[in-house]
Write an enzyme that holds these catalytic residues in place. Sequence first.
Site, PDB file in Angstrom:
ATOM      1  N   ASP A  82      15.782  -0.286   2.732  1.00 52.53           N
ATOM      2  CA  ASP A  82      15.485   1.058   3.456  1.00 52.53           C
ATOM      3  C   ASP A  82      15.500   0.846   4.954  1.00 52.53           C
ATOM      4  O   ASP A  82      14.612  -0.035   5.575  1.00 52.53           O
ATOM      5  CB  ASP A  82      13.993   1.418   2.990  1.00 52.53           C
ATOM      6  CG  ASP A  82      13.808   2.996   3.435  1.00 52.53           C
ATOM      7  OD1 ASP A  82      14.854   3.687   3.595  1.00 52.53           O
ATOM      8  OD2 ASP A  82      12.586   3.208   3.483  1.00 52.53           O
ATOM      9  N   ASP A 104      20.684   2.108   9.314  1.00 48.30           N
ATOM     10  CA  ASP A 104      20.281   3.027  10.242  1.00 48.30           C
ATOM     11  C   ASP A 104      20.417   2.888  11.745  1.00 48.30           C
ATOM     12  O   ASP A 104      19.840   2.450  12.500  1.00 48.30           O
ATOM     13  CB  ASP A 104      18.786   3.417   9.961  1.00 48.30           C
ATOM     14  CG  ASP A 104      18.171   4.357  10.671  1.00 48.30           C
ATOM     15  OD1 ASP A 104      18.755   5.194  11.135  1.00 48.30           O
ATOM     16  OD2 ASP A 104      16.889   4.375  10.708  1.00 48.30           O
ATOM     17  N   ILE A 255      10.377   8.345  -1.409  1.00 56.24           N
ATOM     18  CA  ILE A 255       9.013   8.631  -1.351  1.00 56.24           C
ATOM     19  C   ILE A 255       7.971   7.233  -1.199  1.00 56.24           C
ATOM     20  O   ILE A 255       8.172   6.301  -1.798  1.00 56.24           O
ATOM     21  CB  ILE A 255       8.567   9.102  -3.080  1.00 56.24           C
ATOM     22  CG1 ILE A 255       9.303  10.448  -3.307  1.00 56.24           C
ATOM     23  CG2 ILE A 255       7.276   9.386  -3.234  1.00 56.24           C
ATOM     24  CD1 ILE A 255       9.352  10.972  -4.817  1.00 56.24           C
TER      25      ILE A 255
END
Length: 309
Positions: A82, A104, A255
């Site tokens: 992530d 990212d 989440i």
Amino acid sequence: MALVTSKEMFKKAYEGQYAVGAFNVNNMEIIQGIVEAAKEENAPLILQVSAGARKYAKPAYLKKLVEAAIEDTGLDVVLHLDHGENFEICKQCIDDGFTSVMIDGSKYSFEENIALTKKVVEYAHERGVVVEAELGRLAGIEDNVNVSEKDAIYTDPNQAVEFVERTGVDSLAIAIGTSHGAYKFKGEPKLDFERLEKITKLLPNFPLVLHGASTVIPEFVEACNKYGGNIPGAKGVPEDMLRRASKLGICKINIDTDLRLAMTAAIRKYLTENPEVFDPRKYLGEGRKAIKEMVRHKIKNVLGCSNKK
């Protein structure tokens, strides 16, 4: 029972108009609670590791814990990085056996983001790993991601098409009004569904990702505050909005905050009511149970992916 990529999961999710839960993991109890819930609900599952988790638990421990969870439950699991901030971190995770990575590059210019994402995609695809990228910037704070409200930028639909075509990325995280952390909205929650529908129309059958999508479940916030916490005014994304998003091309919903709140609320409550306890297994066990029940709720009532494995 294996580490798998998200390709088939996302294809089924898009066609079935539901989303796969991508849950951030930091320790054994969190992983156990999540996988037990996914097994009971027969649901597809993504376990994701942030930069903060890598620093806290160390990559080798997290990888082995995920492998143990697969062996114990018989589940197929996507192991996902992530918010990889550069090529080197993505490369390291790919080389370590992750089946999915996120690069990212949203803090860079459009052209720089494309160049960086394409570099990661080329390295990953040669090794059978899928790649998620981000276009647009979410406000909020999560681990080493810190974007002020004034610096948040919604995803441009036309740029999204060009970005996907030029990078060859497998999924795209978009910005439509969610934000990281427990304080997502100051006023009434609002997501730009018109923007989402336009992106979906321009990128048919392409999996989109929603970051910053915890609902910040009020009962956990209240429990934290009741038993010694101080989390005033926390507000998340309403569940009905997430269900609507999953029917409009959102195949992956991240989440993290809800996991933290559920575990912390349960531990605070247990220690307050049992001040004589100093055995970590007892209070961490309560945290694990809270994680499991919260994830089951998400799978059944928010993601809609129960019995979709």
